[in-house]
Design a protein around this motif. Structure first.
Motif, short mmCIF file in Angstrom:
data_model
loop_
_atom_site.label_atom_id
_atom_site.label_comp_id
_atom_site.label_asym_id
_atom_site.label_seq_id
_atom_site.Cartn_x
_atom_site.Cartn_y
_atom_site.Cartn_z
N GLN A 183 -22.95 -118.52 -41.96
CA GLN A 183 -24.40 -118.99 -41.79
C GLN A 183 -24.41 -120.45 -41.27
O GLN A 183 -24.99 -120.73 -40.39
CB GLN A 183 -25.39 -118.87 -43.03
CG GLN A 183 -26.63 -119.38 -42.80
CD GLN A 183 -27.57 -118.46 -41.65
OE1 GLN A 183 -27.22 -117.36 -41.68
NE2 GLN A 183 -27.90 -119.17 -40.72
N THR A 184 -23.59 -121.46 -41.91
CA THR A 184 -23.26 -122.67 -41.55
C THR A 184 -22.76 -122.80 -39.97
O THR A 184 -23.09 -123.79 -39.17
CB THR A 184 -22.30 -123.36 -42.49
OG1 THR A 184 -22.76 -123.31 -43.85
CG2 THR A 184 -22.35 -124.88 -42.07
N MET A 185 -21.88 -121.84 -39.56
CA MET A 185 -21.21 -121.99 -38.46
C MET A 185 -22.42 -121.51 -37.46
O MET A 185 -22.49 -122.24 -36.26
CB MET A 185 -20.10 -121.16 -38.52
CG MET A 185 -18.70 -121.56 -39.01
SD MET A 185 -18.36 -123.24 -38.85
CE MET A 185 -17.94 -123.34 -37.04
N ASP A 186 -23.09 -120.53 -37.68
CA ASP A 186 -24.25 -120.16 -36.61
C ASP A 186 -25.18 -121.36 -36.55
O ASP A 186 -25.76 -121.44 -35.57
CB ASP A 186 -24.97 -118.87 -37.20
CG ASP A 186 -24.04 -117.68 -37.30
OD1 ASP A 186 -23.06 -117.50 -36.41
OD2 ASP A 186 -24.27 -116.72 -38.06
N ASP A 187 -25.72 -121.77 -37.56
CA ASP A 187 -26.44 -123.06 -37.58
C ASP A 187 -25.85 -124.19 -36.51
O ASP A 187 -26.68 -124.73 -35.66
CB ASP A 187 -26.73 -123.76 -38.82
CG ASP A 187 -27.64 -122.49 -39.81
OD1 ASP A 187 -28.18 -121.67 -39.10
OD2 ASP A 187 -27.52 -123.08 -40.94
#
Length: 216
Positions: free
Chosen positions: A122-126
């Protein structure tokens, strides 16, 4: 009650054990040096009495053998203590290494305690979304804007063609008005046309008749 029944002894640390072993090694080395000095002295006594007093020489040799036996035992003890010291040092190194590894594993557990693969994804997507947004903002800012005016590309191209035609017409007009320069002919090269001789004679004859009053 501990005074009477002994109580539990404190656990020996590797450091304390190594210190004790090295102290014993030092004591054995001193003892060995002392016995070696006695052996050397007995050898001197045996040599001095080899021809004079055989009994004294044999007694000295016996004492020498006994001393050598003690030195051999001391050498064996030293070897055992040295082996034990090396084993304890190696075990201590292994123990400290294991403790360091355990601390490292504990630290990694604490670090990863609040992390899981879903949160990481999720962090990488953000991050990717924010980077895309930043690129879009930069692209929008870098485009020239004409605030308050709507520009028609077709009108601009037509106006440009008119300007080009005007410039072309000016060039053609200037080319038509330009004076035509003829090549210069040297003055000496111009030849005057020759007057025929017959014309001169006719003129003179007419003048003569006129002066005499004769009709032509």
């Amino acid at each position: 009650m501990k005074l009477f029944f002994g109580g539990s002894k404190p656990k020996a640390t590797p450091k304390d054990a190594i210190i004790t072993l090295r102290e014993n090694l030092s004591m054995l080395e001193k003892r060995e040096s002392h016995l070696q000095a006695k052996i050397d002295n007995e050898v001197k006594v045996a040599r001095a009495n080899a021809t004079k007093n055989k009994q004294a020489a044999l007694a000295a040799l016996k004492r020498k053998r006994l001393l050598e036996t003690q030195i051999e035992k001391i050498s064996g003890s030293r070897m055992t203590l040295e082996t034990q010291v090396m084993a304890i040092e190696a075990a201590n190194v292994n123990l400290e290494t294991m403790k360091a590894m355990q601390k490292g594993a504990e630290a990694m557990k604490n670090i990863h305690k609040d992390l899981d693969i879903d949160k990481v994804d999720q962090t990488m997507d953000d991050i990717r979304d924010q980077m895309d947004l930043a690129n879009e903002v930069s692209e929008a800012i870098s485009q020239p804007q004409f605030f308050g005016a709507e520009l028609d590309e077709d009108e601009l191209n037509a106006e440009l063609e008119e300007l080009e035609q005007e410039e072309l017409d000016k060039k053609l007009l200037n080319a038509e008005r330009a004076p035509v320069s003829l090549p210069k002919i040297p003055s000496g090269a111009v030849r005057q046309p020759s007057i025929p001789v017959e014309e001169d004679e006719d003129d003179e004859l007419a003048e003569l008749r006129e002066s005499m009053g004769m009709a032509a």
